[in-house]
Write a protein that holds these residues in place. Structure first.
Motif, PDB file in Angstrom:
ATOM      1  N   ASN A  42       0.893  -1.874  -0.041  1.00 57.95           N
ATOM      2  CA  ASN A  42      -0.125   0.009   0.389  1.00 57.95           C
ATOM      3  C   ASN A  42       0.899   1.308  -0.055  1.00 57.95           C
ATOM      4  O   ASN A  42       0.666   2.173  -0.525  1.00 57.95           O
ATOM      5  CB  ASN A  42      -0.640   0.152   1.519  1.00 57.95           C
ATOM      6  N   TYR A  43       1.643   1.472   0.650  1.00 57.98           N
ATOM      7  CA  TYR A  43       2.838   2.004   0.985  1.00 57.98           C
ATOM      8  C   TYR A  43       3.001   2.524  -1.040  1.00 57.98           C
ATOM      9  O   TYR A  43       3.226   3.881  -1.240  1.00 57.98           O
ATOM     10  CB  TYR A  43       3.781   2.352   1.874  1.00 57.98           C
ATOM     11  N   MET A  44       3.909   2.102  -1.103  1.00 58.85           N
ATOM     12  CA  MET A  44       4.711   1.869  -2.371  1.00 58.85           C
ATOM     13  C   MET A  44       3.689   2.175  -3.790  1.00 58.85           C
ATOM     14  O   MET A  44       3.512   3.035  -4.738  1.00 58.85           O
ATOM     15  CB  MET A  44       5.073   0.986  -2.711  1.00 58.85           C
ATOM     16  N   ARG A  45       2.315   1.701  -3.886  1.00 57.02           N
ATOM     17  CA  ARG A  45       1.209   1.984  -4.542  1.00 57.02           C
ATOM     18  C   ARG A  45       0.407   2.768  -3.635  1.00 57.02           C
ATOM     19  O   ARG A  45      -0.068   3.987  -5.266  1.00 57.02           O
ATOM     20  CB  ARG A  45      -0.273   0.628  -4.356  1.00 57.02           C
ATOM     21  N   ASP A  46       0.432   3.453  -2.991  1.00 57.08           N
ATOM     22  CA  ASP A  46      -0.506   4.559  -3.089  1.00 57.08           C
ATOM     23  C   ASP A  46       0.378   6.288  -2.424  1.00 57.08           C
ATOM     24  O   ASP A  46      -0.090   7.287  -2.156  1.00 57.08           O
ATOM     25  CB  ASP A  46      -1.568   4.372  -2.023  1.00 57.08           C
ATOM     26  N   GLU A  47       1.169   5.925  -1.462  1.00 59.32           N
ATOM     27  CA  GLU A  47       1.699   6.943  -0.871  1.00 59.32           C
ATOM     28  C   GLU A  47       3.237   7.270  -1.776  1.00 59.32           C
ATOM     29  O   GLU A  47       3.129   8.099  -1.641  1.00 59.32           O
ATOM     30  CB  GLU A  47       2.078   6.252   0.496  1.00 59.32           C
ATOM     31  N   MET A  48       4.038   6.803  -2.048  1.00 57.48           N
ATOM     32  CA  MET A  48       5.305   7.058  -2.748  1.00 57.48           C
ATOM     33  C   MET A  48       4.754   7.813  -3.965  1.00 57.48           C
ATOM     34  O   MET A  48       4.390   7.263  -5.004  1.00 57.48           O
ATOM     35  CB  MET A  48       6.480   5.428  -3.022  1.00 57.48           C
ATOM     36  N   LYS A  49       5.793   8.768  -4.126  1.00 61.15           N
ATOM     37  CA  LYS A  49       5.729   9.820  -5.490  1.00 61.15           C
ATOM     38  C   LYS A  49       7.163  10.042  -5.357  1.00 61.15           C
ATOM     39  O   LYS A  49       8.025   9.936  -4.565  1.00 61.15           O
ATOM     40  CB  LYS A  49       5.038  10.807  -4.651  1.00 61.15           C
ATOM     41  N   LEU A  50       7.239  10.755  -7.354  1.00 65.41           N
ATOM     42  CA  LEU A  50       8.621  11.158  -7.358  1.00 65.41           C
ATOM     43  C   LEU A  50       9.234  12.117  -6.833  1.00 65.41           C
ATOM     44  O   LEU A  50       8.175  12.739  -6.120  1.00 65.41           O
ATOM     45  CB  LEU A  50       7.751  11.817  -8.723  1.00 65.41           C
ATOM     46  N   GLY A  51      10.435  11.578  -6.399  1.00 73.21           N
ATOM     47  CA  GLY A  51      11.039  12.263  -5.852  1.00 73.21           C
ATOM     48  C   GLY A  51      11.540  12.210  -4.598  1.00 73.21           C
ATOM     49  O   GLY A  51      12.027  12.504  -3.365  1.00 73.21           O
ATOM     50  N   ASP A  52      10.515  11.331  -3.679  1.00 69.70           N
ATOM     51  CA  ASP A  52      10.646  10.852  -2.579  1.00 69.70           C
ATOM     52  C   ASP A  52      12.101  10.121  -2.514  1.00 69.70           C
ATOM     53  O   ASP A  52      12.653  10.206  -2.879  1.00 69.70           O
ATOM     54  CB  ASP A  52       9.347  10.042  -1.688  1.00 69.70           C
ATOM     55  N   LYS A  53      12.677  10.824  -0.971  1.00 69.57           N
ATOM     56  CA  LYS A  53      13.461   9.614  -0.660  1.00 69.57           C
ATOM     57  C   LYS A  53      13.237   9.251   0.136  1.00 69.57           C
ATOM     58  O   LYS A  53      12.207   8.569   0.947  1.00 69.57           O
ATOM     59  CB  LYS A  53      14.287  11.336   0.493  1.00 69.57           C
ATOM     60  N   VAL A  54      14.581   8.282   0.231  1.00 66.53           N
ATOM     61  CA  VAL A  54      14.362   6.302   0.209  1.00 66.53           C
ATOM     62  C   VAL A  54      15.435   6.460   1.380  1.00 66.53           C
ATOM     63  O   VAL A  54      17.073   6.819   1.060  1.00 66.53           O
ATOM     64  CB  VAL A  54      14.204   5.703  -0.825  1.00 66.53           C
ATOM     65  N   LEU A  55      14.847   5.937   2.580  1.00 67.42           N
ATOM     66  CA  LEU A  55      16.564   5.415   3.126  1.00 67.42           C
ATOM     67  C   LEU A  55      16.900   3.699   2.717  1.00 67.42           C
ATOM     68  O   LEU A  55      15.224   3.360   2.594  1.00 67.42           O
ATOM     69  CB  LEU A  55      16.006   5.845   4.686  1.00 67.42           C
ATOM     70  N   PHE A  56      17.798   3.696   2.021  1.00 61.65           N
ATOM     71  CA  PHE A  56      18.381   2.097   2.123  1.00 61.65           C
ATOM     72  C   PHE A  56      18.703   1.521   2.942  1.00 61.65           C
ATOM     73  O   PHE A  56      19.402   1.897   3.414  1.00 61.65           O
ATOM     74  CB  PHE A  56      19.153   2.423   0.668  1.00 61.65           C
ATOM     75  N   TYR A  57      17.775   0.694   3.131  1.00 61.13           N
ATOM     76  CA  TYR A  57      17.808  -0.154   4.830  1.00 61.13           C
ATOM     77  C   TYR A  57      18.719  -1.505   4.382  1.00 61.13           C
ATOM     78  O   TYR A  57      17.878  -2.514   3.859  1.00 61.13           O
ATOM     79  CB  TYR A  57      17.347  -0.380   5.786  1.00 61.13           C
ATOM     80  N   HIS A  58      19.878  -2.145   4.916  1.00 57.60           N
ATOM     81  CA  HIS A  58      20.035  -3.320   4.936  1.00 57.60           C
ATOM     82  C   HIS A  58      20.255  -4.508   6.455  1.00 57.60           C
ATOM     83  O   HIS A  58      19.909  -3.605   7.129  1.00 57.60           O
ATOM     84  CB  HIS A  58      21.635  -3.735   5.191  1.00 57.60           C
ATOM     85  N   SER A  59      19.108  -5.557   5.757  1.00 55.56           N
ATOM     86  CA  SER A  59      18.686  -5.987   6.830  1.00 55.56           C
ATOM     87  C   SER A  59      18.403  -7.344   7.043  1.00 55.56           C
ATOM     88  O   SER A  59      19.378  -7.640   5.508  1.00 55.56           O
ATOM     89  CB  SER A  59      16.761  -5.715   6.535  1.00 55.56           C
ATOM     90  N   ASN A  60      18.567  -8.639   8.682  1.00 58.83           N
ATOM     91  CA  ASN A  60      19.608  -9.752   7.922  1.00 58.83           C
ATOM     92  C   ASN A  60      20.804  -9.942   7.875  1.00 58.83           C
ATOM     93  O   ASN A  60      21.057 -10.789   6.792  1.00 58.83           O
ATOM     94  CB  ASN A  60      18.021 -10.271   6.619  1.00 58.83           C
ATOM     95  N   CYS A  61      21.461  -9.138   8.296  1.00 59.79           N
ATOM     96  CA  CYS A  61      23.306  -9.110   7.533  1.00 59.79           C
ATOM     97  C   CYS A  61      23.559  -9.277   8.795  1.00 59.79           C
ATOM     98  O   CYS A  61      23.482  -8.664  10.096  1.00 59.79           O
ATOM     99  CB  CYS A  61      23.063  -8.379   6.794  1.00 59.79           C
ATOM    100  N   LYS A  62      25.284  -9.137   8.797  1.00 58.24           N
ATOM    101  CA  LYS A  62      25.861  -8.850   9.957  1.00 58.24           C
ATOM    102  C   LYS A  62      25.934  -7.867  10.238  1.00 58.24           C
ATOM    103  O   LYS A  62      25.473  -7.839  11.978  1.00 58.24           O
ATOM    104  CB  LYS A  62      27.443  -9.089   9.178  1.00 58.24           C
ATOM    105  N   VAL A  63      25.429  -5.956  10.490  1.00 56.16           N
ATOM    106  CA  VAL A  63      25.615  -4.786  10.557  1.00 56.16           C
ATOM    107  C   VAL A  63      23.907  -4.690  10.279  1.00 56.16           C
ATOM    108  O   VAL A  63      24.504  -4.301   9.064  1.00 56.16           O
ATOM    109  CB  VAL A  63      26.720  -3.906  10.651  1.00 56.16           C
ATOM    110  N   PRO A  64      22.923  -4.940  10.697  1.00 64.75           N
ATOM    111  CA  PRO A  64      22.137  -4.860   9.864  1.00 64.75           C
ATOM    112  C   PRO A  64      21.692  -2.706  10.198  1.00 64.75           C
ATOM    113  O   PRO A  64      22.596  -2.222  11.485  1.00 64.75           O
ATOM    114  CB  PRO A  64      20.698  -5.072  10.435  1.00 64.75           C
ATOM    115  N   GLY A  65      21.608  -1.787   9.339  1.00 69.68           N
ATOM    116  CA  GLY A  65      21.397  -0.872   9.092  1.00 69.68           C
ATOM    117  C   GLY A  65      20.498   0.144   8.058  1.00 69.68           C
ATOM    118  O   GLY A  65      20.498  -0.653   6.954  1.00 69.68           O
ATOM    119  N   ILE A  66      21.209   1.713   7.950  1.00 71.70           N
ATOM    120  CA  ILE A  66      21.223   2.632   6.518  1.00 71.70           C
ATOM    121  C   ILE A  66      22.191   2.533   6.423  1.00 71.70           C
ATOM    122  O   ILE A  66      23.192   2.561   6.384  1.00 71.70           O
ATOM    123  CB  ILE A  66      20.385   3.628   7.239  1.00 71.70           C
ATOM    124  N   ALA A  67      22.179   1.660   4.674  1.00 74.98           N
ATOM    125  CA  ALA A  67      23.391   2.079   3.810  1.00 74.98           C
ATOM    126  C   ALA A  67      23.284   3.266   2.827  1.00 74.98           C
ATOM    127  O   ALA A  67      24.654   3.311   2.429  1.00 74.98           O
ATOM    128  CB  ALA A  67      23.351   0.705   3.222  1.00 74.98           C
TER     129      ALA A  67
END
Length: 155
Positions: A42-67
DNA sequence: GCCAACGTTGGC
DNA sequence: GCCAACGTTGGC
């Protein structure tokens, strides 16, 4: 948005994807396929708009966090990987006429010099209410402007 | 429509 | 690999 840079095997296929993978794509741009959760969809279909900023996150790995930081470059459209029986993300309940799953395209804007670990994010009072900290388990989630600003100031 | 059983996520 | 929290499924 969460990616899994190290371990993601679906139906015997390695579908792991991290920030260096995004960086290696043409124009550092990729579709965000494979999300099979209604809230995240729903977030992708309805909320996210052109130019919106995204925090790219690394999950399920040695050091989970914002990459890294990315931008939405195409708004919600059907995730066609769900239509293909041979694809690891195939979902027989989705089809061209009534697509069940959606995705956006994102472009990498900046790869951080170091991953900003979840363990560190958890220590800031300012981020106490962040979905990532409070709930965790959701692969696409909203970030408040104040949280985004705070994180930017840490970099 | 309830809810128990089962499956998945994801930090640790 | 463990397991808590969350999501989905399906019998009734």
């Amino acid at each position: 948005m969460k990616s899994e840079p190290e371990t993601r095997i679906v139906k015997g296929k390695d579908v792991s994807f991290g920030i260096t993978d995004l960086q290696a794509m043409e124009n550092s741009t990729s579709q965000w396929d494979g999300v099979r959760n209604y809230k995240a969809r729903n977030y992708m279909r309805d909320e996210m708009k052109l130019g919106d900023k995204v925090l790219f996150y690394h999950s399920n790995c040695k050091v989970p966090g914002i990459a890294g930081i990315a931008t939405v470059v195409r708004e919600g459209y059907p995730d066609y990987t769900a239509f293909d029986p041979g694809h690891p993300y195939y979902d027989p309940k989705s089809n061209q006429d009534t697509p069940k799953w959606f995705m956006v395209d994102i472009k990498l804007e900046k790869k951080l010099d170091r991953v900003l670990p979840l363990s560190e994010l958890k220590q800031y009072r300012e981020l106490r209410e962040m979905v990532l900290v409070k709930q965790g388990r959701l692969s696409v989630q909203p970030v408040r402007q104040s949280e985004y600003n705070f994180i930017m100031a840490l970099l």
